[in-house]
Design a protein around this motif. Structure first.
Motif, PDB file in Angstrom:
ATOM      1  N   LEU A   1      -4.985   4.696   0.858  1.00  0.00           N
ATOM      2  CA  LEU A   1      -3.727   3.893   0.740  1.00  0.00           C
ATOM      3  C   LEU A   1      -3.080   4.046   2.145  1.00  0.00           C
ATOM      4  O   LEU A   1      -2.463   2.951   2.542  1.00  0.00           O
ATOM      5  CB  LEU A   1      -3.135   4.077  -0.372  1.00  0.00           C
TER       6      LEU A   1
ATOM      7  N   ALA B   1      -4.671  -8.065   0.555  1.00  0.00           N
ATOM      8  CA  ALA B   1      -4.587  -7.491  -0.720  1.00  0.00           C
ATOM      9  C   ALA B   1      -4.726  -8.193  -1.788  1.00  0.00           C
ATOM     10  O   ALA B   1      -4.498  -9.553  -1.793  1.00  0.00           O
ATOM     11  CB  ALA B   1      -3.245  -6.465  -1.030  1.00  0.00           C
TER      12      ALA B   1
ATOM     13  N   CYS C   1      -4.415   2.163   5.092  1.00  0.00           N
ATOM     14  CA  CYS C   1      -4.371   0.674   4.472  1.00  0.00           C
ATOM     15  C   CYS C   1      -3.023   0.117   5.198  1.00  0.00           C
ATOM     16  O   CYS C   1      -2.680  -0.811   5.381  1.00  0.00           O
ATOM     17  CB  CYS C   1      -4.576   0.275   3.203  1.00  0.00           C
ATOM     18  N   SER C   2      -1.940   1.023   4.620  1.00  0.00           N
ATOM     19  CA  SER C   2      -0.627   0.628   5.029  1.00  0.00           C
ATOM     20  C   SER C   2      -0.243   0.585   6.428  1.00  0.00           C
ATOM     21  O   SER C   2       0.611  -0.058   6.802  1.00  0.00           O
ATOM     22  CB  SER C   2       0.311   1.936   4.413  1.00  0.00           C
TER      23      SER C   2
ATOM     24  N   HIS D   1       0.883  -1.080   0.059  1.00  0.00           N
ATOM     25  CA  HIS D   1      -0.070   0.025   0.106  1.00  0.00           C
ATOM     26  C   HIS D   1       0.793   1.269   0.096  1.00  0.00           C
ATOM     27  O   HIS D   1       0.405   2.189  -0.821  1.00  0.00           O
ATOM     28  CB  HIS D   1      -0.828  -0.180   1.189  1.00  0.00           C
TER      29      HIS D   1
END
Length: 226
Positions: free
Chosen positions: A215, A225, A218-219, A79
């Motif tokens: 993103l 993923a 999410c990281s 991400h």
């Protein structure tokens, strides 16, 4: 492993000559090379290229299957890589001489422009067929970079787009013969090298504030993923 070279004002990041699947070492190396490009001075742009049948075939699912306990940090890094490319303060062009699949397709979409081989190779988001849902960050990236109908078709049908089909759908910006793809991408990038700098970075941050925020979130979450 990926390598970084320079052709005048154009940095050329070669992903490799295999399927160029994402594993932790590969992602870490690409991320480090992108940091080198971002930190350079003066006019510059980036072309991300590869050699052989594949540009990138996405995540290394075999590695993920063998290392389930490490999937969280790995997906965090993926991400972060997509966000890094999407927001890079230099013009970026993906030179797609071969297949562009799954997370590899998302990496290509994170670039400002794409040049694809006209006669062979596919762009494909196969997640619907391999039963791996998109994360919110990946879906946001795709929907930000493709027209709504194209994003819907690509994401829900897993359609394989050849070069001309991808051009017609607005997925890529140019198609060329196999041996002309890299050169065309370099020349496209060279014309934009003077745009590099903090202003370009700020514009990208503003344009893609939504998908970048997701993103980056999410990281930090270790979500599964594609």
């Amino acid at each position: 492993m990926p390598q970084l070279d320079r052709d005048g004002e154009v940095f050329v990041l070669d992903l490799g000559a295999t399927e160029n699947r994402f594993d932790p070492a590969w992602v870490a190396e690409v991320t480090a090379l992108l940091a080198e490009v971002a930190a350079a001075d003066g006019p510059r742009s980036l072309v991300t290229a590869a050699t052989g049948k594949f540009w990138s075939n996405g995540l290394d699912l075999d590695w993920l299957g063998a290392h389930p306990d490490q999937s969280g940090p790995f997906v965090d890094a993926v991400h972060a890589l997509l966000a890094r490319v999407l927001s890079l303060p230099v013009p970026t062009v993906a030179a797609c001489q071969g297949h562009v699949f799954a997370a590899g397709a998302m990496l290509a979409l994170a670039h400002d422009a794409r040049v694809m081989r006209a006669d062979r190779g596919y762009f494909c988001l196969p997640e619907v067929d391999i039963a791996i849902p998109f994360t919110a960050g990946m879906a946001g990236l795709i929907q930000a970079r493709l027209a709504p109908q194209t994003a819907h078709e690509a994401m829900t049908t897993g359609r394989r787009y050849g070069g001309q089909e991808a051009l017609s759908a607005g997925i890529v910006d140019e198609v060329d013969s196999e041996h002309a793809v890299r050169g065309a991408a370099v020349e496209r990038a060279r014309l934009l090298a003077g745009k590099a700098g903090p202003t370009l970075g700020a514009i990208k941050e503003q344009m893609y504030a939504g998908p970048l925020a997701v993103l980056r979130a999410c990281s930090e979450a270790g979500l599964p993923a594609a």
